[in-house]
Design an enzyme around this catalytic site. Structure first.
Site, mmCIF file in Angstrom:
data_model
loop_
_atom_site.group_PDB
_atom_site.id
_atom_site.type_symbol
_atom_site.label_atom_id
_atom_site.label_comp_id
_atom_site.label_asym_id
_atom_site.label_seq_id
_atom_site.Cartn_x
_atom_site.Cartn_y
_atom_site.Cartn_z
ATOM 1 N N TYR A 166 -2.637 1.371 8.545
ATOM 2 C CA TYR A 166 -1.672 1.043 9.598
ATOM 3 C C TYR A 166 -2.310 0.536 10.891
ATOM 4 O O TYR A 166 -1.602 0.143 11.813
ATOM 5 C CB TYR A 166 -0.813 2.271 9.915
ATOM 6 N N ASN A 184 12.353 0.065 10.548
ATOM 7 C CA ASN A 184 11.213 0.459 9.721
ATOM 8 C C ASN A 184 11.546 1.862 9.244
ATOM 9 O O ASN A 184 11.300 2.846 9.941
ATOM 10 C CB ASN A 184 9.909 0.446 10.518
ATOM 11 N N HIS A 219 12.209 4.371 0.375
ATOM 12 C CA HIS A 219 12.117 4.553 -1.074
ATOM 13 C C HIS A 219 12.997 5.688 -1.600
ATOM 14 O O HIS A 219 13.059 5.888 -2.804
ATOM 15 C CB HIS A 219 10.663 4.833 -1.462
ATOM 16 N N ASP A 243 23.690 3.366 2.605
ATOM 17 C CA ASP A 243 25.138 3.415 2.811
ATOM 18 C C ASP A 243 25.498 3.229 4.281
ATOM 19 O O ASP A 243 26.444 2.511 4.618
ATOM 20 C CB ASP A 243 25.711 4.732 2.297
ATOM 21 N N HIS A 301 7.986 -3.440 7.599
ATOM 22 C CA HIS A 301 6.928 -2.503 7.210
ATOM 23 C C HIS A 301 5.601 -3.048 7.716
ATOM 24 O O HIS A 301 5.324 -4.241 7.554
ATOM 25 C CB HIS A 301 6.872 -2.331 5.685
ATOM 26 N N ILE A 302 4.803 -2.189 8.298
ATOM 27 C CA ILE A 302 3.503 -2.590 8.837
ATOM 28 C C ILE A 302 2.562 -2.980 7.705
ATOM 29 O O ILE A 302 1.865 -3.989 7.773
ATOM 30 C CB ILE A 302 2.928 -1.459 9.706
ATOM 31 N N ARG A 308 6.215 2.957 -3.845
ATOM 32 C CA ARG A 308 6.556 2.272 -2.589
ATOM 33 C C ARG A 308 7.116 0.866 -2.825
ATOM 34 O O ARG A 308 7.572 0.215 -1.896
ATOM 35 C CB ARG A 308 5.339 2.171 -1.683
#
Length: 151
Positions: free
Chosen positions: A25, A76, A82, A89, A102-103, A113
């Site tokens: 990250y 994010n 997942h 919803d 997503h980084i 993932r």
């Protein structure tokens, strides 16, 4: 005319950015990401509401609050990407454009993932471009919102 508001919502463990798995990250903190988003938003003449939570219920409540308040959501969802049908919803229920960020590139990581429930509600997904993905998402969301206003 008032500037459009874009909600930027972050899920669990993103408060640990810069500390948690820097090889995946990077060393940028969530505060750095918020500053980046504020700078980009100012240039684009949009407002942002930047938040982070470790709680699934709180994240869902924030999504629901966007209906009638924000013009778009950048999210994010982190680990909830997942696992959370409830988050999917909520995103579908608010009837707003959603961009998933997503980084890391979730498709180059562990097989679990690779699947995203959130993607089913998103107009677009940005992954693997580091924190710059947030800036790209802001530009894209602004374009989406401005195109809706001119139609």
């Amino acid at each position: 005319m008032e500037s459009p508001l874009i909600a930027i919502l972050n899920g669990p463990n993103l408060n640990m950015l810069g500390l948690r798995q820097p090889e995946v990250y990077g060393r940028t903190t969530l505060d750095d990401v918020e500053q980046l988003c504020a700078q980009v938003a100012e240039k684009l003449d949009v407002g942002i509401d930047f938040r982070q939570t470790n709680g699934e219920g709180e994240l869902i409540s924030w999504v629901q609050e966007c209906r009638g308040r924000a013009q778009g959501i950048i999210i994010n969802p982190a680990g909830y990407t997942h696992t959370s049908v409830a988050l999917l919803d909520a995103l579908l229920a608010v009837d707003l454009p959603v961009i998933e960020v997503h980084i890391s590139n979730i498709h180059r990581r562990e097989p679990f993932r690779h699947h995203s429930y959130v993607s089913k509600a998103a107009v677009g997904v940005i992954c693997g471009l580091g924190v710059q993905g947030y800036a790209l998402a802001l530009q894209a969301m602004t374009d989406i919102i401005m195109n809706e206003e001119t139609q």
